[in-house]
Scaffold this active site. Structure first.
Site, PDB file in Angstrom:
ATOM      1  N   HIS A  67      -0.788   3.367   0.013  1.00 40.02           N
ATOM      2  CA  HIS A  67      -0.787   1.933  -0.319  1.00 40.02           C
ATOM      3  C   HIS A  67      -1.433   1.121   0.801  1.00 40.02           C
ATOM      4  CE1 HIS A  67       1.364  -1.710  -2.089  1.00 40.02           C
ATOM      5  NE2 HIS A  67       0.977  -2.158  -0.904  1.00 40.02           N
ATOM      6  N   GLU A  68      -1.010   1.377   2.049  1.00 39.62           N
ATOM      7  CA  GLU A  68      -1.539   0.615   3.186  1.00 39.62           C
ATOM      8  C   GLU A  68      -2.983   0.999   3.494  1.00 39.62           C
ATOM      9  OE1 GLU A  68      -0.056  -1.927   4.275  1.00 39.62           O
ATOM     10  OE2 GLU A  68       1.790  -1.528   3.158  1.00 39.62           O
ATOM     11  N   HIS A  71      -5.301  -0.997   1.355  1.00 38.93           N
ATOM     12  CA  HIS A  71      -5.520  -2.332   1.917  1.00 38.93           C
ATOM     13  C   HIS A  71      -6.533  -2.270   3.061  1.00 38.93           C
ATOM     14  CE1 HIS A  71      -2.550  -4.496  -0.352  1.00 38.93           C
ATOM     15  NE2 HIS A  71      -1.526  -3.834   0.130  1.00 38.93           N
TER      16      HIS A  71
END
Length: 398
Positions: A67-68, A71
């Protein structure tokens, strides 16, 4: 958020774990191995439950990392530097050193995280169906749990409240509508603060009504959201006040410097006891920046060692001190200063020579000056140019 354990670099981004992440691992393993899995899949050995709990915790952290990373890599494609990714107690943090330059970029960076979690949920869901057909039920249950958690993570993160990803989506939408990023960021942060208070209230009600102490966890998340949203609003206000300000407008020009081979005692006698300063850049014989010594670092040296210990031995290494050019926007430098060892930055010219120093006092003075001019960057710059160099309380030109 500081990393306690380094995991190396992935896609050119430094990745680490904060020690607090071990707490969530223990909670997951204990809750799954001695709660959920034995209740749903009885009759297996404790070792099987513990191994399934450990595997679930590791895969959950891997999905948070994905997820990170989504980003971070999207931000890099839009020209934003990513200092590191840290997994911690309440999830993960991708530390971006810069801001999106358009609502579209802001939206893409924000929404890619929840989309990645949703994709992970689909993958784990597929593995759960496959395991149910050909493998042990416990394995299918493990993947099913991970599928549900990732979908829940995606939905929760899309709530329109900063600092959640949904808050970033809201910010991008308001930015596109109003044409004012600062106003949009403040509105998003306020929404985040309200949502945080709602979670705190719900958690408190759950505890006092006897529904379970899980409400404490909900209240903890709410408290984090309130604090993070408040900090984000303050950062947006500072960014607005400093819009259009260059590093040269705020820095202390021609700071007093020291030689790296000078002893601590010599610096104390020569400068510290004579000037009311807190920061001393080190410059070597060739004029190159060689480190930064602060008053706090000097005070940590025992009196008996001051005559023999040299400044280079106690200085913050030059590669750990943020650097800037005089013409750079001050707001861009502030993002690099965040979390730096001593909270200071040095300003170098095109030849690498030291021409200025930026301290928290310099930044505070510039914010106060901006408020006097009503936040008009043109007036700030013109005022500085016409009046000549500012002087601080001690008569130093800055």
């Amino acid at each position: 958020m500081r990393s306690s354990i380094s995991l190396g670099r992935i896609g050119g981004v430094s990745v680490g774990l904060n020690i607090s992440v071990l707490f969530i691992v223990v909670i997951l393993v204990f809750g799954l191995a001695f709660g959920r899995f034995p209740a749903v899949y009885p009759g297996l050995s404790p070792v099987a439950y513990v191994l399934a709990g450990l595997a679930s915790a590791v895969l959950f952290l891997a999905s948070l990392l994905a997820h990170e990373l989504a980003h971070a890599l999207t931000a890099r494609r839009h020209g934003i530097e990513v200092s590191q990714i840290t997994l911690w107690l309440l999830g993960g943090v991708a530390e971006l050193r810069g801001e999106p330059r358009s609502p579209g970029a802001d939206l893409k960076i924000a929404v890619v995280g929840p989309l990645t979690s949703l994709a992970a949920g689909v993958v784990f869901g597929g593995l759960a169906l496959l395991s149910a057909a050909v493998g042990p039920p416990l394995v299918a249950g493990m993947f099913g749990y991970l599928a549900g958690v990732n979908v829940l993570l995606a939905v929760f993160n899309l709530i329109p409240a900063a600092p959640l990803d949904g808050g970033r989506v809201l910010r991008a939408a308001l930015w596109a509508r109003w044409g004012d990023r600062a106003r949009a960021a403040i509105a998003s942060a306020r929404a985040g603060r309200v949502f945080g208070y709602v979670l705190i209230a719900l958690g408190f009600m759950q505890v006092v009504s006897g529904l379970g102490f899980e409400g404490l966890w909900l209240a903890l998340i709410g408290l984090f959201l309130v604090n993070a949203a408040s900090a984000e609003e303050q950062q947006s206000r500072i960014g607005t006040a400093l819009y259009g300000v260059r590093v040269a407008d705020a820095m202390t020009a021609r700071p007093i410097v020291a030689d790296p081979d000078e002893t601590v005692e010599e610096l104390i006698d020569r400068v510290v006891m004579r000037e009311r300063l807190s920061t001393y850049p080190l410059v070597d014989a060739g004029g190159g920046f060689a480190g930064l010594v602060t008053l706090n670092r000097i005070r940590e040296v025992a009196p008996a060692r001051r005559a023999s210990l040299r400044l280079r031995d106690i200085a913050c290494p030059p590669d750990q001190v943020p650097r800037a050019r005089p013409e750079e926007a001050l707001t861009e430098l502030l993002t690099r200063m965040s979390g730096s060892a001593d909270g200071r930055a040095v300003v170098l010219d095109s030849d690498g020579r030291l021409v200025g120093l930026l301290t928290p006092t310099d930044i505070s003075r510039m914010i106060q000056t901006a408020e006097l001019h009503g936040g008009n960057p043109a007036l700030r710059t013109r005022g500085a140019d016409l009046a000549g160099p500012y002087h601080d309380d001690h008569g130093r030109a800055v």
